[in-house]
Write an enzyme that holds these catalytic residues in place. Sequence first.
Site, short mmCIF file in Angstrom:
data_model
loop_
_atom_site.label_atom_id
_atom_site.label_comp_id
_atom_site.label_asym_id
_atom_site.label_seq_id
_atom_site.Cartn_x
_atom_site.Cartn_y
_atom_site.Cartn_z
N HIS A 175 -2.56 64.65 32.95
CA HIS A 175 -2.72 65.15 31.59
C HIS A 175 -1.39 65.78 31.18
O HIS A 175 -1.32 66.96 30.81
CB HIS A 175 -3.89 66.14 31.50
CG HIS A 175 -4.83 65.81 30.39
ND1 HIS A 175 -5.40 66.73 29.56
CD2 HIS A 175 -5.29 64.60 29.95
CE1 HIS A 175 -6.17 66.13 28.67
NE2 HIS A 175 -6.13 64.84 28.89
N HIS A 216 -1.95 53.82 28.88
CA HIS A 216 -2.88 54.74 29.52
C HIS A 216 -4.17 54.05 29.92
O HIS A 216 -4.77 54.37 30.94
CB HIS A 216 -3.18 55.90 28.56
CG HIS A 216 -3.80 57.08 29.22
ND1 HIS A 216 -3.05 58.03 29.90
CD2 HIS A 216 -5.09 57.48 29.34
CE1 HIS A 216 -3.85 58.96 30.39
NE2 HIS A 216 -5.10 58.65 30.06
#
Length: 719
Positions: free
Chosen positions: A91, A45
Amino acid sequence: MSEITPDVVAAHGLSEEEYERVLHALGREPNLVELGIFSVMWSEHCSYKSSRFHLKKLPTEAPWVIQGPGENAGVIDIGDGQAAIFKMESHNHPSYIEPYQGAATGVGGILRDVFTMGARPVANMNALRFGRPDHPKMKHLVQGVVAGIGGYGNCVGVPTVGGETNFHKAYDGNILVNAMTVGVAEQDKIFYCAATGLGNPIVYVGSKTGRDGIHGATMASADFGEDIEEKRPTVQVGDPFVEKLLIEACLELMSTDAIVAIQDMGAAGLTSSSVEMASKGGAGIRLDMNKVPCREEGMTPYEMMLSESQERMLMVLKPGKEAMAEAIFRKWELDFAVIGEVTDTGHMVLEFDGEVVCDIPLGPLADDAPEYERPYASPEEYKAWAKVAPLGTVPESADLGADLLKLMASPDLASRKWIWEQYDSQVGADTLQKSGGDAAVVRVHGSRKALAISTDCTPRYCYADPYEGGKQAVAETYRNISAVGATPLAITNCLNFANPQRPEIMAQIVGCLNGMGDACRALDYPIVSGNVSLYNESKATGGGSAILPTPAIGGVGVMADHEKMARIAFTREGDGIWLLGSAGSHLGQSLWLREIQGREDGNPPPVDLASERARGEAVRGLIASGVARAVHDVSDGGLLVALAEMALAGNVGCSLSVDLDTAAAFGEDQGRYIIVAQAGTTVDGAVQIGTVGGDSVAGVSLAALRDASESFFRDWMED
């Protein structure tokens, strides 16, 4: 005995080889704080370790690009000394675990990326992928995600103006929630994140730090197992009212000369924000953890550094500006604390209770993070693995009208009215066109200019042929922006894929990126920001399931005069309907084939990039000259679906002057537009196919089409 055991290392998402790199970087064994910091900074990420090698090949420059990838968001010149600042983020994992907060904090995070750079956010968009509507969890997920996006965006006062929503069984165990924000700033008031100035104060502002979201970045860098419910504490909790205060306070301070650098605390919270600021500035950083505002008792430096509590920012101020800045943030009822200073050591040093609890050289954390050239399958090997059947013989439609009705009622084509009615699209009073058109259009406040925004991707194309699918995702945004009369300038992206350690998935990533890169170069349409979201697959659904490759593209364009904006609606009876581009011929991977025949076969339609560019320029010319009264691109569902959408938008039908077979009616050939022009006007390069008028399309009444279009969400949500 060391507290760092192999199990502890594995729990932090680091491989044995990566832990050896940590030992080499430090010259000793890390403590738990240091291990946690390496863990989040080297997560997929934050570090993009599986994709960075290939991302470097993408085109990122043009004369109008002010800032490309590497900052909080991308920046482009929109004339008159103004800039558009925008980015898209994922998300996904949090939204599957806790849909309302996952989606809400996704919106909050992307808003911060944009206003961090000095822009006032003017529009939110989203790109959503869900599993089968009849999956037992899916209605709950859809309701929660839509409510979270609306709840946060509506409260913070930024209009949500458009997006896309798809359904496919591949997302049953791992939905995708991608959020995009666009802002506008003065070019001489853009802020960056590089920390400079020996001794300059480092300031924490916004909300207090809590224990929510700890290891969020690490969780987002792994696939889902059976322990999914245990991951609920890794989902952050957002407060849009605090975010609104934070926007106003930051913009007020930005109007002074106090700020040297600014960074939002997003994924990996205080860790990533401080590391990125120091490494970008070639500096070091010292933080006193006792001064971090905390909302929970007894928080440790480990928890403070890894928390992903929302609505927080980190700044470097000029010396002597602290009191003025503090007064602004106190006025807005926000926390303000000087927690450290810029150093020249090149290290991140953390102190707590008078002791050094972390001392890490910044190079290995950021610029020298692991980078992998993971093996990937060849196109031939991928095709054999993907098992996409050849198209073969396709029967003719038994009833074009009946098929049109069924398509209009299908989950991927049905009206999204139920979704967008929950979003405030008009706050700010600058929204000119929202969901339902080809692109959302937002006026640049106080001017005649407008920004056009579109989010697009066709995952079924990307699965069948990653290269062509990557090209098409970029071309579709180019087409949608051109269709409202704007000039496409640049894109952001959110690259959603499954496990990159599988060669077939890596082949999807490489293929899609190659297609995207070629499309951007051919269309002069560079990539200025983006996000990579990997490990989107779930073992929890039984046997493991990977999402379809979903490189979502967010495009932004500008028009000089919003009065010339085109819409999709039929309005005047007697107007001519023209088709620019080829007649339909391609049924491979079409929605008609899937929804009517139950097949996901064949190659996707190829994208001719030279034709895309030429036709886009032609359409923009027709709109600017006033020839085109309405424009709509032909995409999912083909020609008849596009005509039905135009008819429903204006509540006027049409009659066709050409005979349509199945491929002409529902083929998804690329690079095509429907142009509506005044009766008697000829549209150069196009073919007239009909006339506006009546109350039906292809023999199906508008009333029946509207009922079919609105039935899916209405019936599903009332069920």
